[in-house]
Design an enzyme around this catalytic site. Structure first.
Site, PDB file in Angstrom:
ATOM      1  N   GLY A  15       0.933  -0.993  -0.105  1.00  0.00           N
ATOM      2  CA  GLY A  15       0.215   0.158  -0.033  1.00  0.00           C
ATOM      3  C   GLY A  15       1.032   1.398  -0.055  1.00  0.00           C
ATOM      4  CE  LYS A  16       6.125  -0.170  -2.753  1.00  0.00           C
ATOM      5  NZ  LYS A  16       5.677  -1.626  -2.606  1.00  0.00           N
ATOM      6  N   GLY A  40       3.167  -1.598  -9.581  1.00  0.00           N
ATOM      7  CA  GLY A  40       1.855  -1.128  -9.978  1.00  0.00           C
ATOM      8  C   GLY A  40       1.266  -0.043  -8.804  1.00  0.00           C
ATOM      9  CB  THR A 129       5.700  -8.437 -13.638  1.00  0.00           C
ATOM     10  OG1 THR A 129       6.818  -8.041 -14.106  1.00  0.00           O
ATOM     11  CG2 THR A 129       5.584  -8.420 -12.192  1.00  0.00           C
ATOM     12  CD  GLN A 224       9.410  -3.561  -8.207  1.00  0.00           C
ATOM     13  OE1 GLN A 224      10.601  -3.267  -7.879  1.00  0.00           O
ATOM     14  NE2 GLN A 224       8.625  -3.398  -8.937  1.00  0.00           N
ATOM     15  NE  ARG A 303       1.769 -12.732 -11.246  1.00  0.00           N
ATOM     16  CZ  ARG A 303       2.857 -12.782 -11.023  1.00  0.00           C
ATOM     17  NH1 ARG A 303       3.698 -13.965 -10.875  1.00  0.00           N
ATOM     18  NH2 ARG A 303       3.675 -11.570 -10.924  1.00  0.00           N
TER      19      ARG A 303
HETATM   20  P1  IMP Z   1      10.139  -9.098 -12.032  1.00  0.00           P
HETATM   21  O1  IMP Z   1      10.453  -8.073 -11.250  1.00  0.00           O
HETATM   22  O2  IMP Z   1       8.912  -9.052 -13.129  1.00  0.00           O
HETATM   23  O3  IMP Z   1      11.346  -9.641 -12.714  1.00  0.00           O
HETATM   24  O4  IMP Z   1       9.512 -10.310 -11.117  1.00  0.00           O
HETATM   25  C1  IMP Z   1      10.151 -10.809 -10.128  1.00  0.00           C
HETATM   26  C2  IMP Z   1       9.756 -11.091  -8.815  1.00  0.00           C
HETATM   27  O5  IMP Z   1       9.129  -9.923  -8.465  1.00  0.00           O
HETATM   28  C3  IMP Z   1       8.194 -11.862  -9.185  1.00  0.00           C
HETATM   29  O6  IMP Z   1       7.895 -12.751  -7.991  1.00  0.00           O
HETATM   30  C4  IMP Z   1       7.111 -10.816  -9.039  1.00  0.00           C
HETATM   31  O7  IMP Z   1       5.818 -11.108  -8.799  1.00  0.00           O
HETATM   32  C5  IMP Z   1       7.723  -9.781  -8.118  1.00  0.00           C
HETATM   33  N1  IMP Z   1       7.361  -8.520  -8.245  1.00  0.00           N
HETATM   34  C6  IMP Z   1       7.736  -7.609  -9.138  1.00  0.00           C
HETATM   35  N2  IMP Z   1       7.227  -6.321  -9.038  1.00  0.00           N
HETATM   36  C7  IMP Z   1       6.317  -6.568  -8.031  1.00  0.00           C
HETATM   37  C8  IMP Z   1       5.349  -5.509  -7.163  1.00  0.00           C
HETATM   38  O8  IMP Z   1       5.471  -4.172  -7.643  1.00  0.00           O
HETATM   39  N3  IMP Z   1       4.676  -5.993  -6.333  1.00  0.00           N
HETATM   40  C9  IMP Z   1       4.932  -7.173  -5.941  1.00  0.00           C
HETATM   41  N4  IMP Z   1       5.451  -8.272  -6.413  1.00  0.00           N
HETATM   42  C10 IMP Z   1       6.474  -7.512  -7.474  1.00  0.00           C
END
Ligand code: IMP
Length: 429
Positions: A15-16, A40, A129, A224, A303
């Site tokens: 919830g940032k 997101g 993602t 993240q 998801r």
């Molecule tokens: P990537 O950043 O798309 O390479 O994903 C790597 C991992 O980080 C995966 O488990 C994603 O679901 C997770 N992840 C990436 N961005 C987010 C975010 O903004 N929120 C939660 N999980 C994230």
């Protein structure tokens, strides 16, 4: 307002955006410093819902400056789409949105690579993602990446782009994967997007230094969460950037002495999206209840998020890694219907009790959570405006949670998505 970094303390989705939006009111410049369109950020304002992937959410305030700095990997198509959406909603970005020339680009071949590598890994996949983040950062580290500033010299950009496409085609072919990209068509698209992005390109670290010299305050918007950090997270089930507070310095080109506060966003329970260990996960009716009540579905991929109890073992490591000076507790209201609420206080690993999240993935996988149990408050929190308005059981839960996080002071407690559903406790000073 003092300069502050905002970070997620768990696995993201704490919830940032709401807290950044809240603090944006009183700062001058909001900076995204790492990650890309994998993030997101959802902001509710005046009954309208906005989802940002790249543009800092501070853009909602007309007088604020927003910066996408060097540590971000920029997907120009997504960035321009967000600008178009803002313009449609009468929010102008002209003269107040800047992009670093040093930021690396996420290009279409990175997305092909991301998808191909996930499908090649089968059940061992990370659960990315699919936004091309890992391959873009890999190219940055192997010094073959293209940066925003490369667009300034089109012929040289086009030549490097073609060369990289050929290298990626060979790489994918070696793994029996197709290279489904029309290179000429893609370059045509970049040529036209280039014209739109040029006005935003800036030396952003100079912009930030000069602004700070003039007394402007900086808010660094993390994406993240701490345990998705490429160094400190649950590797390899992590993202490809540093997500901890220190990354604000390298990712924005500012010195550590510029940072006065580090605010950790802490969700009142834990969630994770994608694969990897999650000791307090509840694969049962409680997990399902939290998922539905908390709307725990990804803003980027849609998801369903995995849900579980609050984990103070995780949080203590987060306090250490980020040097947190405040906690912002979010989504407390989501727990309101539960009869019993639990907090994980320690892990038991191989017969030993552990207080701080282990660095070894194997140990995390073996961890058996030890819980403290709390009676639920079973009442609506929406009319609470200060801590003392909280029902006794809710206040007990909050106080214990804070105590277990080394007693770091609370900045605020959030009780819902709207700007008004926020109880400020100890402001930044
Ligand atoms: P990537 O950043 O798309 O390479 O994903 C790597 C991992 O980080 C995966 O488990 C994603 O679901 C997770 N992840 C990436 N961005 C987010 C975010 O903004 N929120 C939660 N999980 C994230």
């Amino acid at each position: 307002m003092p300069n502050a970094v905002i970070v997620g303390t768990q696995w993201g989705d704490e919830g940032k955006a709401k807290v950044i939006d809240y603090l944006s009111r009183t700062c001058d410049i909001v900076i995204r410093f790492h990650g890309g369109a994998n993030a997101g950020h959802t902001v509710m304002a005046d009954g309208r819902k906005f989802i940002f992937h790249l543009v800092p959410s501070g853009i909602m305030y007309p007088e604020k400056i927003c910066v996408v700095s060097n540590g971000v990997v920029l997907d120009i198509e997504q960035f321009l789409k967000e600008i178009d959406e803002l313009t449609e909603k009468q929010i102008s970005v002209k003269g107040r949105l800047f992009v670093s020339d040093l930021a690396h680009l996420v290009l279409p071949y990175h997305k092909l690579q991301d998808t191909a590598s996930e499908s090649a890994m089968g059940s061992a996949k990370i659960g990315t993602t699919g936004r091309g983040i890992g391959p873009a950062y890999a190219d940055k580290a192997s010094r073959t990446g293209l940066r925003v500033g490369d667009l300034l010299e089109w012929d040289s950009f086009a030549e490097k782009f073609r060369k990289n496409c050929e290298a990626k085609r060979l790489l994918l072919a070696a793994n029996k994967q197709p290279f489904e990209l029309d290179v000429d068509e893609s370059l045509k698209q970049y040529r036209s997007m280039r014209d739109r992005i040029l006005p935003f390109i800036t030396d952003t670290s100079d912009l930030l230094y000069s602004a700070a010299q003039r007394g402007k305050s900086l808010l660094f918007e993390g994406a993240q969460g701490t345990f998705l950090d490429i160094d400190h997270g649950t590797y390899p089930f992590v993202t490809s950037s540093n997500t901890v507070s220190g990354a604000a310095c390298t990712g924005a080109g500012v010195g550590p002495a510029q940072i006065n506060h580090v605010v950790g966003i802490v969700k009142a329970y834990t969630t994770r999206v994608g694969n990897g260990p999650f000791p307090t996960e509840q694969v049962n009716a409680t997990g399902e209840h939290i998922r539905v009540k908390g709307g725990e579905f990804g803003a980027t991929t849609g998801r369903a998020r995995r849900c579980g109890w609050f984990d103070s073992v995780l949080l203590r490591r987060s306090v250490q890694l980020n040097g947190l000076t405040r906690l912002a507790l979010t989504k407390l209201d989501v727990l309101s219907d539960l009869d019993e609420i639990k907090i994980c206080t320690q892990y038991e690993i191989g017969g030993k009790l552990v207080d701080v999240f282990p660095t070894s993935l194997r140990q995390v996988e073996q961890a058996v959570p030890r819980y403290e149990s709390f009676p639920g408050w079973k009442s609506d929190l929406s009319s609470c405006r200060t801590l003392s308005d909280l029902p006794a059981n809710a206040l007990r839960y909050v106080k214990r949670l804070q105590e277990l996080c080394y007693g770091v002071p609370l900045l605020l407690v959030s009780l819902g998505p709207d700007r008004l559903q926020t109880m400020e406790v100890e402001p930044l000073n």
